[in-house]
Design a protein around this motif. Sequence first.
Motif, PDB file in Angstrom:
ATOM      1  N   ILE A 313       0.831  -1.195   0.000  1.00 25.01           N
ATOM      2  CA  ILE A 313       0.000   0.000   0.000  1.00 25.01           C
ATOM      3  C   ILE A 313       0.872   1.253   0.000  1.00 25.01           C
ATOM      4  N   THR A 314       2.076   1.150   0.576  1.00 23.01           N
ATOM      5  CA  THR A 314       3.004   2.276   0.521  1.00 23.01           C
ATOM      6  C   THR A 314       3.377   2.598  -0.915  1.00 23.01           C
ATOM      7  N   SER A 315       3.587   1.552  -1.735  1.00 19.79           N
ATOM      8  CA  SER A 315       3.939   1.793  -3.139  1.00 19.79           C
ATOM      9  C   SER A 315       2.772   2.432  -3.894  1.00 19.79           C
ATOM     10  N   VAL A 316       1.538   2.051  -3.554  1.00 23.65           N
ATOM     11  CA  VAL A 316       0.370   2.684  -4.174  1.00 23.65           C
ATOM     12  C   VAL A 316       0.334   4.165  -3.807  1.00 23.65           C
ATOM     13  N   LEU A 317       0.551   4.452  -2.545  1.00 23.50           N
ATOM     14  CA  LEU A 317       0.587   5.844  -2.088  1.00 23.50           C
ATOM     15  C   LEU A 317       1.654   6.635  -2.840  1.00 23.50           C
ATOM     16  N   LEU A 318       2.809   6.029  -2.980  1.00 23.56           N
ATOM     17  CA  LEU A 318       3.926   6.688  -3.645  1.00 23.56           C
ATOM     18  C   LEU A 318       3.560   7.070  -5.079  1.00 23.56           C
ATOM     19  N   VAL A 319       2.995   6.115  -5.819  1.00 23.66           N
ATOM     20  CA  VAL A 319       2.680   6.376  -7.225  1.00 23.66           C
ATOM     21  C   VAL A 319       1.484   7.320  -7.359  1.00 23.66           C
ATOM     22  N   MET A 320       0.482   7.179  -6.492  1.00 23.26           N
ATOM     23  CA  MET A 320      -0.672   8.078  -6.542  1.00 23.26           C
ATOM     24  C   MET A 320      -0.270   9.528  -6.255  1.00 23.26           C
ATOM     25  N   MET A 321       0.560   9.705  -5.234  1.00 26.22           N
ATOM     26  CA  MET A 321       1.002  11.056  -4.926  1.00 26.22           C
ATOM     27  C   MET A 321       1.905  11.600  -6.031  1.00 26.22           C
ATOM     28  N   PHE A 322       2.702  10.736  -6.610  1.00 27.73           N
ATOM     29  CA  PHE A 322       3.519  11.114  -7.763  1.00 27.73           C
ATOM     30  C   PHE A 322       2.617  11.621  -8.895  1.00 27.73           C
ATOM     31  N   GLY A 323       1.561  10.849  -9.193  1.00 28.95           N
ATOM     32  CA  GLY A 323       0.638  11.233 -10.266  1.00 28.95           C
ATOM     33  C   GLY A 323      -0.051  12.559  -9.991  1.00 28.95           C
ATOM     34  N   GLN A 324      -0.527  12.740  -8.761  1.00 28.34           N
ATOM     35  CA  GLN A 324      -1.227  13.984  -8.419  1.00 28.34           C
ATOM     36  C   GLN A 324      -0.323  15.199  -8.566  1.00 28.34           C
ATOM     37  N   THR A 325       0.917  15.083  -8.113  1.00 30.51           N
ATOM     38  CA  THR A 325       1.823  16.227  -8.213  1.00 30.51           C
ATOM     39  C   THR A 325       2.121  16.577  -9.661  1.00 30.51           C
ATOM     40  N   ARG A 326       2.201  15.574 -10.536  1.00 27.65           N
ATOM     41  CA  ARG A 326       2.487  15.842 -11.957  1.00 27.65           C
ATOM     42  C   ARG A 326       1.290  16.487 -12.651  1.00 27.65           C
ATOM     43  N   ILE A 327       0.079  16.143 -12.223  1.00 29.91           N
ATOM     44  CA  ILE A 327      -1.110  16.790 -12.792  1.00 29.91           C
ATOM     45  C   ILE A 327      -1.157  18.255 -12.355  1.00 29.91           C
ATOM     46  N   PHE A 328      -0.908  18.517 -11.083  1.00 36.35           N
ATOM     47  CA  PHE A 328      -0.824  19.890 -10.592  1.00 36.35           C
ATOM     48  C   PHE A 328       0.243  20.663 -11.368  1.00 36.35           C
ATOM     49  N   PHE A 329       1.392  20.018 -11.558  1.00 40.90           N
ATOM     50  CA  PHE A 329       2.510  20.639 -12.270  1.00 40.90           C
ATOM     51  C   PHE A 329       2.101  21.030 -13.691  1.00 40.90           C
ATOM     52  N   ALA A 330       1.457  20.101 -14.409  1.00 39.72           N
ATOM     53  CA  ALA A 330       1.064  20.367 -15.797  1.00 39.72           C
ATOM     54  C   ALA A 330       0.021  21.483 -15.880  1.00 39.72           C
ATOM     55  N   MET A 331      -0.966  21.461 -14.995  1.00 39.73           N
ATOM     56  CA  MET A 331      -2.012  22.485 -15.016  1.00 39.73           C
ATOM     57  C   MET A 331      -1.452  23.856 -14.637  1.00 39.73           C
ATOM     58  N   SER A 332      -0.487  23.866 -13.733  1.00 32.02           N
ATOM     59  CA  SER A 332       0.131  25.132 -13.329  1.00 32.02           C
ATOM     60  C   SER A 332       1.021  25.683 -14.435  1.00 32.02           C
ATOM     61  N   ARG A 333       1.722  24.798 -15.113  1.00 33.40           N
ATOM     62  CA  ARG A 333       2.582  25.228 -16.222  1.00 33.40           C
ATOM     63  C   ARG A 333       1.757  25.867 -17.336  1.00 33.40           C
ATOM     64  N   ASP A 334       0.511  25.407 -17.474  1.00 33.41           N
ATOM     65  CA  ASP A 334      -0.397  25.980 -18.478  1.00 33.41           C
ATOM     66  C   ASP A 334      -1.126  27.221 -17.978  1.00 33.41           C
ATOM     67  N   GLY A 335      -0.914  27.582 -16.705  1.00 30.88           N
ATOM     68  CA  GLY A 335      -1.534  28.780 -16.162  1.00 30.88           C
ATOM     69  C   GLY A 335      -2.929  28.578 -15.611  1.00 30.88           C
ATOM     70  N   LEU A 336      -3.461  27.364 -15.687  1.00 29.78           N
ATOM     71  CA  LEU A 336      -4.830  27.120 -15.210  1.00 29.78           C
ATOM     72  C   LEU A 336      -4.885  27.033 -13.683  1.00 29.78           C
ATOM     73  N   LEU A 337      -3.757  26.770 -13.059  1.00 27.74           N
ATOM     74  CA  LEU A 337      -3.591  26.885 -11.613  1.00 27.74           C
ATOM     75  C   LEU A 337      -2.426  27.849 -11.386  1.00 27.74           C
ATOM     76  N   PRO A 338      -2.275  28.411 -10.198  1.00 28.66           N
ATOM     77  CA  PRO A 338      -1.189  29.375  -9.963  1.00 28.66           C
ATOM     78  C   PRO A 338       0.171  28.845 -10.432  1.00 28.66           C
ATOM     79  N   LYS A 339       0.909  29.680 -11.148  1.00 29.70           N
ATOM     80  CA  LYS A 339       2.160  29.272 -11.782  1.00 29.70           C
ATOM     81  C   LYS A 339       3.205  28.777 -10.782  1.00 29.70           C
ATOM     82  N   VAL A 340       3.073  29.202  -9.531  1.00 24.73           N
ATOM     83  CA  VAL A 340       4.055  28.815  -8.531  1.00 24.73           C
ATOM     84  C   VAL A 340       4.147  27.295  -8.390  1.00 24.73           C
ATOM     85  N   PHE A 341       3.028  26.595  -8.643  1.00 25.48           N
ATOM     86  CA  PHE A 341       3.022  25.134  -8.504  1.00 25.48           C
ATOM     87  C   PHE A 341       3.608  24.436  -9.735  1.00 25.48           C
ATOM     88  N   GLY A 342       3.956  25.213 -10.754  1.00 24.26           N
ATOM     89  CA  GLY A 342       4.579  24.645 -11.948  1.00 24.26           C
ATOM     90  C   GLY A 342       6.093  24.790 -11.953  1.00 24.26           C
TER      91      GLY A 342
END
Length: 468
Positions: A313-342
């Motif tokens: 379950i730790t590995s699931v947590l690791l990959v899920m949190m990895f995925g969430q941060t990359r989605i935040f990163f992509a949306m922020s890089r596009d300006g749809l979320l505050p740029k600071v998170f990109g």
Amino acid sequence: MNNIFRTKPIESLIAETKGKDSLKKALGPLELTMLGVGAIIGTGIFVLTGVAAAKYSGPALILSFIVSGLACAFAALCYAEFASTVPVAGSAYTYSYAALGEFWAWIIGWDLILEYMVAIGAVAVGWSAYAVNLLGAVGINLPKAITSSPLEGGIVNLPAVLIILVITYLLVSGVEQSSKVNNIIVAIKLIVILLFIVLAVGHVKPANWHPFMPFGWGGVFSGAAIVFFAYIGFDAVSTAAEEVKNPQKDLPKGIVLSLLLCTALYIIVSAILTGVVPYLQFKDTAAPVAFALKQIGINWGSALVSVGAICGITSVLLVMMFGQTRIFFAMSRDGLLPKVFGQVHHKFKTPVKSTLLVGIVTMVIAGFIPIGDLAELTNIGTLAAFIIVSIGVVVLRYRRPDIKRGFKCPGAPITPAISVIFCAILIFMLPNITKIRFVVWFLLGIIVYFAYSKNHSTMNNDSSETAE
């Protein structure tokens, strides 16, 4: 209003992966496959099998896993085509931006935020249940006040909060380090699952499989909608596209092969689990595999399974949190979320600020919300994402037939259409309260888009956009 449906050229998306705020390409085929198995096998086997068997499917849990697996198989083929065509962080969000336009990309990105946030919370709660069970087996009994949410009679689920804190630290340190840790814990959990099969198969009583479908076909499909949570890992694999050395070849393999392997294991384990213990006895446990071994007197096996489950379950947590941060990163890089998170840390080459945000929010979710509500909310978010990705594959083939595709979804447009139908049926089978919560989240997302994201989009300054 046309500009809200402007699509982002694939060439622009790929060009962004080479700038100063790009992520490090450090993942090969082995790491990617292990990420897939690490994300898929975990909570589905170690936690949700008991919930689904007791409340929805009974022994027909096997059929529930098959139905969910089929739905995911068709969706996985669509994801594989997109991942090989648009090897950029963001998964379904990025694919939608390229195929359907900004508004739909925002909606699916907003949806993915819900999906991953509550998934991380649910997985952390499951991790806590196994940790508490293991400590209890060696005589350390933690008080309910610090192991349960307020809605379950406690104050805070402290173990769930602490494991998210550890994972957050690990993800900040870099993708290579995270991948190495993941490889080790995936190997451990696969060994433990095989151990459970060997220990428990001799204790199966066919009488426990009767009645096989106590809740009828409705129960089978409702159970499928719940255990669907167990399959969302391959979605997380696609979020790593930007950090894969050869994404066109390796991503489709990792997505499809990890799904096939995990489906086979789910079916075998669920059959043995419901054959060893009557399904109704799983009603009050969040650690069904360890519980089953304890019921047949294999206490040492129960403790060992708990160790493996914690690792898994730790590995699931690791990959899920990895995925969430990359989605935040992509949306922020596009300006749809505050740029600071990109922004990417100059030393670690990871989106540190996105990672810290995800860590803090999910600690609150895991500490104060019960697992059942979390799993159901995650499922509806994932199913909605699968539907949009499946539609997007067909649309992008029509709009951009010239783009090189490292992998093509076989049988399109029929395969994507089957994926849409399967996922829509599973959404329909989820509880009404889950649908209502999802609609509220959807409406909130529309408000945020028009109040902030539309005006801050980097596409406002990009003359290469396409509005259709």
